[in-house]
Scaffold this motif. Structure first.
Motif, PDB file in Angstrom:
ATOM      1  N   TYR A   3      15.564  33.884 -69.177  1.00  0.00           N
ATOM      2  CA  TYR A   3      16.049  34.116 -70.533  1.00  0.00           C
ATOM      3  C   TYR A   3      15.443  33.129 -71.528  1.00  0.00           C
ATOM      4  N   LEU A   4      15.206  31.910 -71.087  1.00  0.00           N
ATOM      5  CA  LEU A   4      14.559  30.920 -71.941  1.00  0.00           C
ATOM      6  C   LEU A   4      13.136  31.360 -72.291  1.00  0.00           C
ATOM      7  N   ILE A   5      12.433  31.893 -71.312  1.00  0.00           N
ATOM      8  CA  ILE A   5      11.080  32.394 -71.563  1.00  0.00           C
ATOM      9  C   ILE A   5      11.124  33.553 -72.549  1.00  0.00           C
ATOM     10  N   TRP A   6      12.087  34.454 -72.374  1.00  0.00           N
ATOM     11  CA  TRP A   6      12.218  35.576 -73.313  1.00  0.00           C
ATOM     12  C   TRP A   6      12.525  35.089 -74.731  1.00  0.00           C
ATOM     13  N   ILE A   7      13.379  34.094 -74.845  1.00  0.00           N
ATOM     14  CA  ILE A   7      13.724  33.569 -76.176  1.00  0.00           C
ATOM     15  C   ILE A   7      12.489  32.986 -76.855  1.00  0.00           C
ATOM     16  N   THR A  47       4.051  31.304 -66.038  1.00  0.00           N
ATOM     17  CA  THR A  47       3.237  31.103 -64.843  1.00  0.00           C
ATOM     18  C   THR A  47       3.975  30.249 -63.816  1.00  0.00           C
ATOM     19  N   TRP A  48       4.589  29.177 -64.248  1.00  0.00           N
ATOM     20  CA  TRP A  48       5.349  28.326 -63.335  1.00  0.00           C
ATOM     21  C   TRP A  48       6.519  29.084 -62.724  1.00  0.00           C
ATOM     22  N   TYR A  49       7.234  29.856 -63.546  1.00  0.00           N
ATOM     23  CA  TYR A  49       8.397  30.601 -63.066  1.00  0.00           C
ATOM     24  C   TYR A  49       8.006  31.632 -62.007  1.00  0.00           C
TER      25      TYR A  49
END
Length: 82
Positions: A3-7, A47-49
């Motif tokens: 969700y942080l990536i989406w934000i 990429t890390w995720y």
């Protein structure tokens, strides 16, 4: 984390879109911040995720992996001939 990536992704894309529709004094700054956000924050986090639980050796061309690929090709050819 997802969700942080989406934000961050939505914020970066919003900044880029706002830059194209903003007055001329702020448009380059907003577009630049959006692009920097994508390439400095979003892409590395994504990429890390996606790769955090994987072993990099599985994706390297080592002698063992090449032998496995050759064995798989031979077995696939045998299966097709049956």
């Amino acid at each position: 984390m997802k969700y942080l990536i989406w934000i961050f992704f939505i914020a970066s894309m919003g900044s880029i879109i706002a830059g194209f529709s903003a007055p001329e004094e702020n448009n380059e700054t907003l577009i630049g911040l959006g692009v920097v956000g994508l390439f400095i924050i979003v892409f590395p986090l994504f990429t890390w995720y996606r790769w955090k639980d994987r072993d990099i050796k599985d994706y390297m061309l080592t002698k063992e992996n090449l032998d496995k690929m050759r064995d798989n090709q031979k077995s696939n050819k045998k299966d097709k001939n049956k």
